[in-house]
Design a protein around this motif. Structure first.
Motif, PDB file in Angstrom:
ATOM      1  N   LYS A  59      40.323  33.070  43.821  1.00 50.14           N
ATOM      2  CA  LYS A  59      39.961  34.321  43.142  1.00 50.14           C
ATOM      3  C   LYS A  59      38.601  34.837  43.629  1.00 50.14           C
ATOM      4  O   LYS A  59      38.280  36.008  43.468  1.00 50.14           O
ATOM      5  CB  LYS A  59      39.904  34.107  41.637  1.00 50.14           C
ATOM      6  N   ARG A  67      38.916  37.767  45.705  1.00 46.29           N
ATOM      7  CA  ARG A  67      39.198  39.044  45.041  1.00 46.29           C
ATOM      8  C   ARG A  67      37.884  39.802  44.805  1.00 46.29           C
ATOM      9  O   ARG A  67      37.830  41.015  44.907  1.00 46.29           O
ATOM     10  CB  ARG A  67      39.903  38.812  43.708  1.00 46.29           C
ATOM     11  N   LYS A  78      27.713  47.058  35.165  1.00 45.54           N
ATOM     12  CA  LYS A  78      28.497  46.105  34.355  1.00 45.54           C
ATOM     13  C   LYS A  78      29.768  45.666  35.078  1.00 45.54           C
ATOM     14  O   LYS A  78      30.782  45.367  34.441  1.00 45.54           O
ATOM     15  CB  LYS A  78      28.881  46.715  32.990  1.00 45.54           C
ATOM     16  N   THR A  79      29.710  45.660  36.390  1.00 41.04           N
ATOM     17  CA  THR A  79      30.891  45.276  37.165  1.00 41.04           C
ATOM     18  C   THR A  79      31.289  43.835  36.884  1.00 41.04           C
ATOM     19  O   THR A  79      32.478  43.522  36.783  1.00 41.04           O
ATOM     20  CB  THR A  79      30.603  45.445  38.671  1.00 41.04           C
ATOM     21  N   ASP A 127      30.814  42.105  34.143  1.00 40.56           N
ATOM     22  CA  ASP A 127      31.440  42.028  32.813  1.00 40.56           C
ATOM     23  C   ASP A 127      32.905  42.417  32.889  1.00 40.56           C
ATOM     24  O   ASP A 127      33.763  41.798  32.267  1.00 40.56           O
ATOM     25  CB  ASP A 127      30.738  42.978  31.828  1.00 40.56           C
ATOM     26  N   ALA A 128      33.187  43.472  33.641  1.00 44.22           N
ATOM     27  CA  ALA A 128      34.573  43.937  33.748  1.00 44.22           C
ATOM     28  C   ALA A 128      35.440  42.885  34.417  1.00 44.22           C
ATOM     29  O   ALA A 128      36.565  42.621  33.983  1.00 44.22           O
ATOM     30  CB  ALA A 128      34.621  45.248  34.533  1.00 44.22           C
ATOM     31  N   ILE A 129      34.925  42.250  35.458  1.00 38.67           N
ATOM     32  CA  ILE A 129      35.745  41.278  36.185  1.00 38.67           C
ATOM     33  C   ILE A 129      35.960  40.021  35.347  1.00 38.67           C
ATOM     34  O   ILE A 129      37.032  39.419  35.368  1.00 38.67           O
ATOM     35  CB  ILE A 129      35.095  40.912  37.548  1.00 38.67           C
ATOM     36  N   ILE A 130      34.942  39.644  34.578  1.00 38.55           N
ATOM     37  CA  ILE A 130      35.050  38.411  33.800  1.00 38.55           C
ATOM     38  C   ILE A 130      36.111  38.530  32.696  1.00 38.55           C
ATOM     39  O   ILE A 130      36.610  37.531  32.198  1.00 38.55           O
ATOM     40  CB  ILE A 130      33.664  38.016  33.241  1.00 38.55           C
ATOM     41  N   ALA A 131      36.476  39.752  32.339  1.00 37.65           N
ATOM     42  CA  ALA A 131      37.557  39.931  31.359  1.00 37.65           C
ATOM     43  C   ALA A 131      38.931  39.697  31.978  1.00 37.65           C
ATOM     44  O   ALA A 131      39.934  39.669  31.279  1.00 37.65           O
ATOM     45  CB  ALA A 131      37.489  41.338  30.760  1.00 37.65           C
ATOM     46  N   THR A 132      38.991  39.549  33.283  1.00 30.64           N
ATOM     47  CA  THR A 132      40.260  39.268  33.978  1.00 30.64           C
ATOM     48  C   THR A 132      40.292  37.770  34.315  1.00 30.64           C
ATOM     49  O   THR A 132      39.291  37.083  34.097  1.00 30.64           O
ATOM     50  CB  THR A 132      40.372  40.094  35.274  1.00 30.64           C
ATOM     51  N   PRO A 133      41.400  37.269  34.853  1.00 26.84           N
ATOM     52  CA  PRO A 133      41.448  35.829  35.121  1.00 26.84           C
ATOM     53  C   PRO A 133      40.542  35.372  36.274  1.00 26.84           C
ATOM     54  O   PRO A 133      40.950  34.615  37.150  1.00 26.84           O
ATOM     55  CB  PRO A 133      42.923  35.572  35.471  1.00 26.84           C
ATOM     56  N   VAL A 134      39.334  35.842  36.289  1.00 20.82           N
ATOM     57  CA  VAL A 134      38.349  35.433  37.292  1.00 20.82           C
ATOM     58  C   VAL A 134      37.151  34.917  36.492  1.00 20.82           C
ATOM     59  O   VAL A 134      36.746  35.548  35.517  1.00 20.82           O
ATOM     60  CB  VAL A 134      37.918  36.620  38.179  1.00 20.82           C
ATOM     61  N   SER A 135      36.610  33.760  36.896  1.00 19.28           N
ATOM     62  CA  SER A 135      35.518  33.182  36.111  1.00 19.28           C
ATOM     63  C   SER A 135      34.162  33.707  36.570  1.00 19.28           C
ATOM     64  O   SER A 135      34.046  34.278  37.654  1.00 19.28           O
ATOM     65  CB  SER A 135      35.550  31.656  36.238  1.00 19.28           C
ATOM     66  N   GLU A 148      33.244  32.340  39.854  1.00 19.46           N
ATOM     67  CA  GLU A 148      33.934  32.955  40.982  1.00 19.46           C
ATOM     68  C   GLU A 148      33.359  34.328  41.324  1.00 19.46           C
ATOM     69  O   GLU A 148      33.309  34.712  42.492  1.00 19.46           O
ATOM     70  CB  GLU A 148      35.436  33.049  40.675  1.00 19.46           C
ATOM     71  N   ILE A 179      26.209  34.205  30.485  1.00 13.68           N
ATOM     72  CA  ILE A 179      26.934  33.670  29.321  1.00 13.68           C
ATOM     73  C   ILE A 179      25.949  33.481  28.188  1.00 13.68           C
ATOM     74  O   ILE A 179      25.044  32.669  28.273  1.00 13.68           O
ATOM     75  CB  ILE A 179      27.634  32.343  29.676  1.00 13.68           C
TER      76      ILE A 179
END
Ligand code: ATP
Ligand code: MG
Lengths: 267, 307
Positions: free
Chosen positions: A19, A22, A102-103, A105-113, A116, A266
């Motif tokens: 990921k 991505r 806030k890019t 933040d947006a990605i962390i809401a998807t299955p990407v940690s 990553e 976090i």
């Protein structure tokens, strides 16, 4: 009942999956979109340096370590572009994505940690270094400075060195309270490296203490050593030492920067 | 309408930021297929709770599971099945409208062709196709909210978290969102939504969780909550001490609340009591209306002076 300790994040070796790419791809897509403003200026800069320093200033200098001055500085320009490419990508540009857009933040809401996301940013920083320095490499080749087929290995060193500078840069991003903060590492770390890493004159010109410090502490010194060796075909044993130095420092700061960013992101 | 299978389950859920407790040992269940509204004043802890559900914030204490998986250990699996429309705009400013959806789909490993198809469907539904190739900075606030919703649906989530989805929308766009929420619910999607619009909560939610100061202070169906706390009818008149005494004498069983310059009288008595009273005592500036969720909200979160 699960009780989780006070600090939400613990220091750990990051666990990464594909990921990461991505996130890398997102930055690559933005780069491709803006390639005309991002890329063309980077072509002009090394030409200016080569003309001003190599041809202009070089006319006053007999030779450095038995080579024409332009030969001495041309590989440095490649090394410097590795540093600049990744350092600025992972300070100013990453900070804008993290803080203003806030890019992350947006990605962390998807299955990407989170790990990553940061690793993707670091690999992208390394990629920027590779792209920028390969351009410079082509320019110096056009000036006839490249004298060994080993120069083909430079992009590999660019990626590794780029990853090192990206990781160091990301540590600053992790602690930056605001974007102006980056003036500190830019002036106190990047500029001294630019001038004092055996880039424009041999380190042997410096007092022994400073010389040792530059060799032990400045990452750019090692990148310059290897780049010069490969471009001019002067491979010596100490280059291996520089390579090991870079690998170790890269691993340390890669892990450290991801952990610092986790701590920041976090809550 | 919805099953008794619990999809999201929180026990003793707590979130602290330093020494500040934002979510304070709460318990709740969300059942498969229902639409649950989290209501509460600013700072009640709604967003914090939602963020813990999509594994954005780690818990400080307690347990939280989504589809039987712990948020602490199975974040990736959970995030795969959840769609999130955050309260804060975090669209990707480096891309156009359609590219935002495509890039977002890629984080879920959705193929390029499929992403393209879904992106087009969403843009059509949310009436954004005209703006397809426009940069985010050129969108109006309401268009951004709509795009955030479209983005939340790109992975065809089984659970949808909507944090103030209609703030900043015009009435048409708001009804568009309501329509979408209802149709998703019909398709079995479980929805959590936070809102400050009580009419929206009443119109969309099967159940309400009312939060205040990090705690869940009441929960239930909107109609039940209204009946339980307010009654059937509300009389509103201008605030006046003499008038208040008269009303109290006339309606000894009613509840009185003062909100600024208005008195609200709540009664559980059948419709018509206020009308009959007014025939005998004609005041100016009077309203009689049905009790609503806003009355419950204001009463329970205690903004008015208790009369
Ligand atoms: N990252 C953070 N650090 C410190 N405090 C926070 C953080 N996020 C939220 N808080 C605090 O936690 C409390 C709850 O915030 P939250 O955003 O959950 O409220 P909310 O119910 O969503 O409010 P609103 O209706 O205004 O959106 C607030 O007092 C807020 O200041
Ligand atoms: Mg909120």
């Amino acid at each position: 009942m699960t009780k989780i300790s006070d600090s939400p994040v613990k220091f750990a070796v990051p666990r990464l999956t594909y990921k990461v790419w991505r996130v890398w791809r997102r930055n690559f897509d933005v780069f491709m979109k803006t390639i005309r403003v991002n890329f063309l200026p980077s072509l002009l800069e090394p030409i200016l340096y080569l003309v001003a320093l190599g041809v202009g200033l070089g006319g006053f200098i007999q030779s450095v370590e038995g080579m024409p001055y332009i030969d001495f500085i041309a590989p440095s320009l490649v090394a410097i572009s590795i540093m600049y490419g990744s350092f600025f990508e992972c300070t100013y540009a990453s900070f804008v994505r993290m803080y203003f857009q806030k890019t992350f933040d947006a990605i962390i809401a998807t299955p990407v940690s989170v790990e990553e996301v940061i690793a993707g940013e670091l690999l992208w920083g390394a990629t920027r270094a590779t792209i920028n320095s390969t351009t410079v490499l082509l320019v110096i080749a056009a000036f006839g400075v490249v004298s060994s087929p080993l120069f083909l290995l430079v992009p590999l060193i660019a990626f590794l060195g780029g990853l090192m500078f990206a990781s160091i840069a990301m540590c600053f991003t992790a602690i930056a309270p605001n974007i102006d903060f980056f003036n500190y590492p830019a002036f106190l770390l990047v500029t001294p490296m630019f001038l004092l890493s055996g880039t424009f004159f041999p380190l042997s010109q410096l007092p022994p203490l400073v010389q040792t410090a530059a060799q032990v502490l400045l990452p750019l010194t090692h990148v310059v050593n290897i780049t010069r060796g490969l471009v001019l075909g002067r491979t010596e044993a100490f280059l291996l030492l520089s390579l090991v130095w870079i690998v170790v420092v890269t691993i340390v700061f890669f892990v450290l920067s991801i952990n610092l960013m986790k701590k920041r992101l976090i809550k | 309408m919805f099953s008794s299978e619990s999809l999201i389950s929180a026990h003793d859920l707590t979130k602290k930021f330093g020494s500040f407790t934002a979510v304070d040992h709460i318990d709740f269940e969300v059942y498969k297929g229902e639409c649950v509204g989290f209501l509460g004043p600013n700072g009640a802890g709604k967003t914090t709770t939602v963020r813990m559900i999509y594994c954005f914030l780690p818990l400080t204490e307690g347990e939280l599971s989504v589809a039987g998986m712990s948020v602490a250990t199975q974040a990736r699996e959970i995030k795969n099945m959840v769609g999130v429309a955050p309260q804060e705009d975090n669209l990707d400013f480096d891309f156009s409208v359609i590219k935002n959806l495509q890039v977002y789909a890629r984080y879920f490993d959705i193929s390029k062709a499929e992403a393209e198809k879904r992106a087009k469907e969403q843009l059509t539904f949310f009436q954004l196709e005209e703006k397809k190739n426009v940069l985010i900075s050129e969108l109006s606030t309401g268009m951004k909210r709509r795009l955030i919703l479209a983005r939340a649906l790109i992975n065809e989530p089984q659970i949808l978290l909507l944090d103030e989805p209609t703030t900043g929308l015009d009435p048409q766009a708001r009804h568009l969102v309501w329509e979408e929420v209802r149709s998703l619910r019909k398709r079995g999607v479980t929805i959590i939504l936070t809102t400050h619009y009580m009419d929206e909560a009443a119109a969309l939610c099967d159940r309400i969780l009312l939060m205040d100061n990090g705690k869940v202070i009441e929960q239930g169906r909107p109609s039940e909550l209204i009946k339980k706390h307010i009654g059937a009818d509300v009389l509103e008149v201008d605030n006046d001490e003499k008038l208040l005494q008269t009303l109290k004498a006339e309606f000894p069983d009613a509840q009185f609340e003062t909100f600024g310059d208005r008195i609200h009288v709540f009664t559980t008595q059948p419709h018509g009591v206020f009308e009959r009273f007014l025939e005998k005592n004609p005041f100016t500036n009077v309203t009689i209306r049905n009790a609503n969720l806003e009355d419950v909200f204001l009463k329970l979160t205690g903004r008015g002076l208790k009369a």
